[in-house]
Design a protein around this motif. Structure first.
Motif, PDB file in Angstrom:
ATOM      1  N   ARG A  13       0.841  -1.186   0.000  1.00  0.00           N
ATOM      2  CA  ARG A  13       0.000   0.000   0.000  1.00  0.00           C
ATOM      3  C   ARG A  13       0.885   1.249   0.000  1.00  0.00           C
ATOM      4  O   ARG A  13       1.935   1.270   0.630  1.00  0.00           O
ATOM      5  N   ARG A  15       1.490   5.091   0.939  1.00  0.00           N
ATOM      6  CA  ARG A  15       1.081   6.120   1.893  1.00  0.00           C
ATOM      7  C   ARG A  15       1.296   7.490   1.260  1.00  0.00           C
ATOM      8  O   ARG A  15       2.420   7.848   0.899  1.00  0.00           O
ATOM      9  N   ASP A  40      -3.276   4.794   0.745  1.00  0.00           N
ATOM     10  CA  ASP A  40      -3.749   5.350   2.003  1.00  0.00           C
ATOM     11  C   ASP A  40      -3.407   6.837   2.038  1.00  0.00           C
ATOM     12  O   ASP A  40      -2.220   7.195   1.961  1.00  0.00           O
ATOM     13  N   VAL A  42      -2.608   9.458   4.143  1.00  0.00           N
ATOM     14  CA  VAL A  42      -2.245   9.481   5.564  1.00  0.00           C
ATOM     15  C   VAL A  42      -2.282  10.878   6.153  1.00  0.00           C
ATOM     16  O   VAL A  42      -2.247  11.041   7.379  1.00  0.00           O
ATOM     17  N   HIS A  58       3.374  11.432   9.795  1.00  0.00           N
ATOM     18  CA  HIS A  58       2.701  10.422   8.984  1.00  0.00           C
ATOM     19  C   HIS A  58       3.640   9.528   8.159  1.00  0.00           C
ATOM     20  O   HIS A  58       3.178   8.511   7.625  1.00  0.00           O
ATOM     21  N   PRO A  60       4.955   9.519   5.020  1.00  0.00           N
ATOM     22  CA  PRO A  60       4.384   9.095   3.733  1.00  0.00           C
ATOM     23  C   PRO A  60       5.442   8.511   2.811  1.00  0.00           C
ATOM     24  O   PRO A  60       6.643   8.776   2.943  1.00  0.00           O
TER      25      PRO A  60
END
Length: 230
Positions: A13, A15, A40, A42, A58, A60
């Motif tokens: 996935r 981010r 996602d 984030v 976060h 990412p």
């Protein structure tokens, strides 16, 4: 925009941190980069000054960065991100007439750019390409942007004649927008071998990153504008 590409169930996935001062734009991006397609969201920022704290919180895999923001613009924010010890790549979101800003974003270290009105499939492709290998230049405006980039960036004297034939093949495919995995499949070599060739290309031509390699390939007629393919 509506995403159409099915997600590879085995793919990790992605981010994503969204940076745009328009809520409507961020809403559209959320609708494209959906969890069901392997993304996602984030975090979200409404200004470039919020980006570094958001990255710290976060972590990412990629930052989608608008250029025109009220307080801290996208070029300044991109430069700040690239100053981190382990920065995520920055993919710039732009409109059709932001050529000079885009060349500035490349100089600041952006991994590439994509038009805001691109099809959802193109955005998904661009995000995954940048996360995997580090560059995507939207072919709709690439030649115009590179013109501005060349004017503002002195070109070191170097020659692609120092590359082997295989390295030249790899450079052409980088400039066509292929990822390392796709280059390996195209040339019937392993991804590890592709990465080795890419490192040699960067070293021999004194290139900072994959975006610089694409610029080099265009400037030396190894690929022509609009030549990206899949």
């Amino acid at each position: 925009m509506t995403a159409t590409r099915p997600t590879d169930a085995g793919a990790p996935r992605v981010r994503v941190l969204l940076v745009d001062d328009q809520e409507l734009v961020r809403t559209g991006l959320r609708r494209v980069l959906r969890p069901r397609d392997g993304f996602d969201i984030v975090g979200e920022c409404g200004d470039g000054g919020e980006v570094l704290p958001a990255i710290a919180v976060h972590t990412p895999d990629i930052v989608l960065m608008d250029l025109r923001m009220r307080h801290v613009d996208g070029i300044t924010a991109t430069s700040m991100v690239r100053g981190l010890s382990d920065p995520p790549p920055v993919l710039v979101l732009t409109t059709f007439d932001d050529d000079e800003l885009l060349s500035g974003a490349l100089r600041a270290g952006a991994a590439g750019f994509i038009l805001k009105d691109s099809p959802a499939e193109s955005l998904i492709w661009a995000v995954r390409a940048v996360v995997e290998d580090g560059a995507f230049l939207d072919p709709a405006v690439t030649e115009r942007v590179l013109t501005g980039f060349r004017r503002a960036t002195p070109e070191p004297v170097r020659s692609d004649s120092v590359l082997t034939d295989r390295e030249t093949d790899v450079l052409r495919l980088i400039a066509r927008g292929l990822t390392n995995t796709e280059i390996g499949a195209r040339l019937y070599i392993s991804e590890v071998t592709v990465k080795s060739h890419v490192n040699h290309i960067f070293t021999k031509l004194d290139l900072r990153d994959r975006a610089a390699a694409i610029v080099y390939a265009y400037d030396h007629a190894l690929v022509t504008p609009g030549a990206l393919d899949r």
